[in-house]
Design a protein around this motif. Structure first.
Motif, PDB file in Angstrom:
ATOM      1  N   ASN A  47     -29.137  20.272  38.672  1.00 61.56           N
ATOM      2  CA  ASN A  47     -30.669  21.116  38.890  1.00 61.56           C
ATOM      3  C   ASN A  47     -31.586  20.489  38.436  1.00 61.56           C
ATOM      4  OD1 ASN A  47     -29.184  23.093  40.392  1.00 61.56           O
ATOM      5  ND2 ASN A  47     -28.999  24.552  38.694  1.00 61.56           N
ATOM      6  N   GLY A  48     -31.761  18.992  38.556  1.00 63.53           N
ATOM      7  CA  GLY A  48     -32.725  18.153  37.917  1.00 63.53           C
ATOM      8  C   GLY A  48     -32.605  17.909  36.667  1.00 63.53           C
ATOM      9  N   ARG A  49     -31.512  18.051  36.066  1.00 61.16           N
ATOM     10  CA  ARG A  49     -31.386  17.846  34.523  1.00 61.16           C
ATOM     11  C   ARG A  49     -30.268  16.678  34.689  1.00 61.16           C
ATOM     12  NH1 ARG A  49     -27.151  19.577  30.990  1.00 61.16           N
ATOM     13  NH2 ARG A  49     -26.624  21.281  32.422  1.00 61.16           N
ATOM     14  N   MET A  50     -30.637  15.393  33.929  1.00 62.36           N
ATOM     15  CA  MET A  50     -29.749  14.351  34.152  1.00 62.36           C
ATOM     16  C   MET A  50     -28.698  14.540  32.896  1.00 62.36           C
ATOM     17  SD  MET A  50     -31.035  12.808  36.152  1.00 62.36           S
ATOM     18  CE  MET A  50     -30.232  11.252  36.497  1.00 62.36           C
ATOM     19  N   VAL A  51     -27.237  14.351  33.602  1.00 60.27           N
ATOM     20  CA  VAL A  51     -26.243  14.373  32.571  1.00 60.27           C
ATOM     21  C   VAL A  51     -25.273  13.142  32.861  1.00 60.27           C
ATOM     22  CG1 VAL A  51     -23.842  15.633  32.227  1.00 60.27           C
ATOM     23  CG2 VAL A  51     -25.942  17.079  32.928  1.00 60.27           C
ATOM     24  N   GLU A  52     -24.816  12.570  31.647  1.00 59.29           N
ATOM     25  CA  GLU A  52     -24.306  11.189  31.754  1.00 59.29           C
ATOM     26  C   GLU A  52     -22.823  11.380  31.129  1.00 59.29           C
ATOM     27  OE1 GLU A  52     -24.792   7.587  28.934  1.00 59.29           O
ATOM     28  OE2 GLU A  52     -26.431   7.604  30.311  1.00 59.29           O
ATOM     29  N   LEU A  53     -21.826  11.091  31.872  1.00 62.78           N
ATOM     30  CA  LEU A  53     -20.270  11.534  31.440  1.00 62.78           C
ATOM     31  C   LEU A  53     -19.636  10.041  31.567  1.00 62.78           C
ATOM     32  CD1 LEU A  53     -19.187  14.340  33.654  1.00 62.78           C
ATOM     33  CD2 LEU A  53     -19.751  14.236  31.475  1.00 62.78           C
ATOM     34  N   ASP A  54     -18.987   9.663  30.489  1.00 67.85           N
ATOM     35  CA  ASP A  54     -18.083   8.597  30.392  1.00 67.85           C
ATOM     36  C   ASP A  54     -16.443   9.138  30.593  1.00 67.85           C
ATOM     37  OD1 ASP A  54     -16.266   6.809  29.792  1.00 67.85           O
ATOM     38  OD2 ASP A  54     -16.858   6.560  27.687  1.00 67.85           O
ATOM     39  N   ILE A  55     -16.078   8.768  31.772  1.00 66.70           N
ATOM     40  CA  ILE A  55     -14.819   9.159  32.208  1.00 66.70           C
ATOM     41  C   ILE A  55     -13.849   8.175  32.258  1.00 66.70           C
ATOM     42  CG2 ILE A  55     -13.659  10.349  34.161  1.00 66.70           C
ATOM     43  CD1 ILE A  55     -16.427  11.186  35.291  1.00 66.70           C
ATOM     44  N   ALA A  56     -12.814   8.305  31.561  1.00 66.32           N
ATOM     45  CA  ALA A  56     -11.783   7.335  31.254  1.00 66.32           C
ATOM     46  C   ALA A  56     -10.615   7.382  32.248  1.00 66.32           C
ATOM     47  CB  ALA A  56     -11.249   7.377  29.650  1.00 66.32           C
ATOM     48  N   GLN A  57     -10.051   6.400  32.716  1.00 61.77           N
ATOM     49  CA  GLN A  57      -9.229   6.489  33.842  1.00 61.77           C
ATOM     50  C   GLN A  57      -7.737   6.797  32.949  1.00 61.77           C
ATOM     51  OE1 GLN A  57      -9.259   3.645  36.934  1.00 61.77           O
ATOM     52  NE2 GLN A  57      -7.311   2.760  36.238  1.00 61.77           N
ATOM     53  N   GLY A  58      -7.003   7.598  33.739  1.00 58.42           N
ATOM     54  CA  GLY A  58      -5.657   7.924  33.281  1.00 58.42           C
ATOM     55  C   GLY A  58      -5.978   9.090  32.132  1.00 58.42           C
ATOM     56  N   HIS A  59      -7.005   9.525  31.628  1.00 53.70           N
ATOM     57  CA  HIS A  59      -7.142  10.603  30.642  1.00 53.70           C
ATOM     58  C   HIS A  59      -7.328  11.988  31.435  1.00 53.70           C
ATOM     59  CE1 HIS A  59      -7.525   7.114  28.260  1.00 53.70           C
ATOM     60  NE2 HIS A  59      -6.933   7.670  27.219  1.00 53.70           N
ATOM     61  N   ALA A  60      -7.482  13.065  30.669  1.00 50.25           N
ATOM     62  CA  ALA A  60      -7.785  14.460  31.280  1.00 50.25           C
ATOM     63  C   ALA A  60      -9.258  14.267  31.933  1.00 50.25           C
ATOM     64  CB  ALA A  60      -8.089  15.291  29.900  1.00 50.25           C
ATOM     65  N   PRO A  61      -9.343  15.093  33.080  1.00 49.34           N
ATOM     66  CA  PRO A  61     -10.440  15.034  33.838  1.00 49.34           C
ATOM     67  C   PRO A  61     -11.672  15.851  33.197  1.00 49.34           C
ATOM     68  CG  PRO A  61      -8.670  16.183  35.104  1.00 49.34           C
ATOM     69  CD  PRO A  61      -8.339  15.728  33.828  1.00 49.34           C
ATOM     70  N   ARG A  62     -12.800  15.568  33.483  1.00 51.37           N
ATOM     71  CA  ARG A  62     -13.927  16.064  32.855  1.00 51.37           C
ATOM     72  C   ARG A  62     -14.397  17.352  33.589  1.00 51.37           C
ATOM     73  NH1 ARG A  62     -16.291  12.262  29.359  1.00 51.37           N
ATOM     74  NH2 ARG A  62     -17.295  14.159  28.492  1.00 51.37           N
ATOM     75  N   VAL A  63     -14.516  18.351  32.759  1.00 51.32           N
ATOM     76  CA  VAL A  63     -14.570  19.753  33.831  1.00 51.32           C
ATOM     77  C   VAL A  63     -15.961  20.252  33.939  1.00 51.32           C
ATOM     78  CG1 VAL A  63     -14.040  22.257  33.300  1.00 51.32           C
ATOM     79  CG2 VAL A  63     -12.205  20.685  32.749  1.00 51.32           C
ATOM     80  N   ILE A  64     -16.168  20.892  34.969  1.00 52.28           N
ATOM     81  CA  ILE A  64     -17.411  21.333  35.280  1.00 52.28           C
ATOM     82  C   ILE A  64     -17.092  22.902  35.419  1.00 52.28           C
ATOM     83  CG2 ILE A  64     -19.228  21.648  37.200  1.00 52.28           C
ATOM     84  CD1 ILE A  64     -18.449  19.047  38.228  1.00 52.28           C
ATOM     85  N   GLY A  65     -17.999  23.834  34.583  1.00 51.84           N
ATOM     86  CA  GLY A  65     -17.821  25.098  34.795  1.00 51.84           C
ATOM     87  C   GLY A  65     -18.685  25.926  33.812  1.00 51.84           C
ATOM     88  N   ARG A  66     -18.508  27.063  33.820  1.00 55.40           N
ATOM     89  CA  ARG A  66     -19.239  28.188  33.073  1.00 55.40           C
ATOM     90  C   ARG A  66     -18.927  28.113  31.436  1.00 55.40           C
ATOM     91  NH1 ARG A  66     -17.961  32.775  35.465  1.00 55.40           N
ATOM     92  NH2 ARG A  66     -16.828  33.750  33.608  1.00 55.40           N
TER      93      ARG A  66
END
Length: 140
Positions: A47-66
C-alpha cells in the motif's frame, strides 16, 4: 546356445534386479540439494510503504498476515492472521496461500495449490491490501 540350469535367469529376477539398481542409482540423482543463492532480497511495496525482506532458502517461509508476529504484518480486517507466505527456492521467490479465508490473488487470479513464482511488477492482493513486487535479487 543353451545354458546350464544354474545360469538361467528368469524375467522376474531381471526386473527385480533392475528395480533395485534403479532405486540405488536414482536416489542420488533426485536428492534434494539447494540450487541457487542462499538468501534472496525481496523489496515489496505494501500500500505504498516499502518493506524489505531477507528470505533464506531452505528456512521457514516469511509470513504475510494480520498477526503481530507476521514478517509482513498487515492492519487489515479482511486478512487472516497467517494469510500467505513468501519462500526462496532455486534462486526464485514463491508465494503460497496458507489456507486463508478470503484467498490470495496474484495479478487478479486466485492462487490454487502450492507456491507460484513471483516476478518484479507482480501484484499480490491479500484482503484489502495490495503488495507489489518491486525487486527480487540474490544476496551474496
Amino acid at each position: 546356445m543353451t545354458f546350464p540350469a544354474q545360469m538361467r535367469i528368469g524375467s522376474l529376477e531381471i526386473l527385480a534386479a533392475l528395480a533395485v539398481f534403479g532405486a540405488v542409482v536414482g536416489r542420488h540423482r533426485f536428492a534434494a540439494t539447494p540450487v541457487g543463492p542462499e538468501h534472496m532480497l525481496a523489496l515489496l511495496s505494501v500500500n505504498g510503504r516499502m518493506v524489505e525482506l531477507d528470505i533464506a532458502q531452505g528456512h521457514a517461509p516469511r509470513v504475510i498476515g494480520r498477526s503481530s508476529e507476521a514478517d509482513v504484518p498487515l492492519a487489515d480486517p479482511e486478512t487472516s492472521r497467517r494469510h500467505s507466505a513468501l519462500q526462496a527456492a532455486g534462486g526464485a521467490l514463491y508465494l503460497t496461500d496458507l489456507g486463508s479465508r478470503n484467498g490470495t490473488f496474484l495479478n487478479g487470479k486466485r492462487l490454487a495449490g502450492e507456491g507460484i513464482e513471483l516476478k518484479v511488477g507482480d501484484h499480490v492482493d491479500v484482503g484489502n491490501t495490495r503488495l507489489e513486487i518491486v525487486e527480487v535479487r540474490a544476496l551474496p
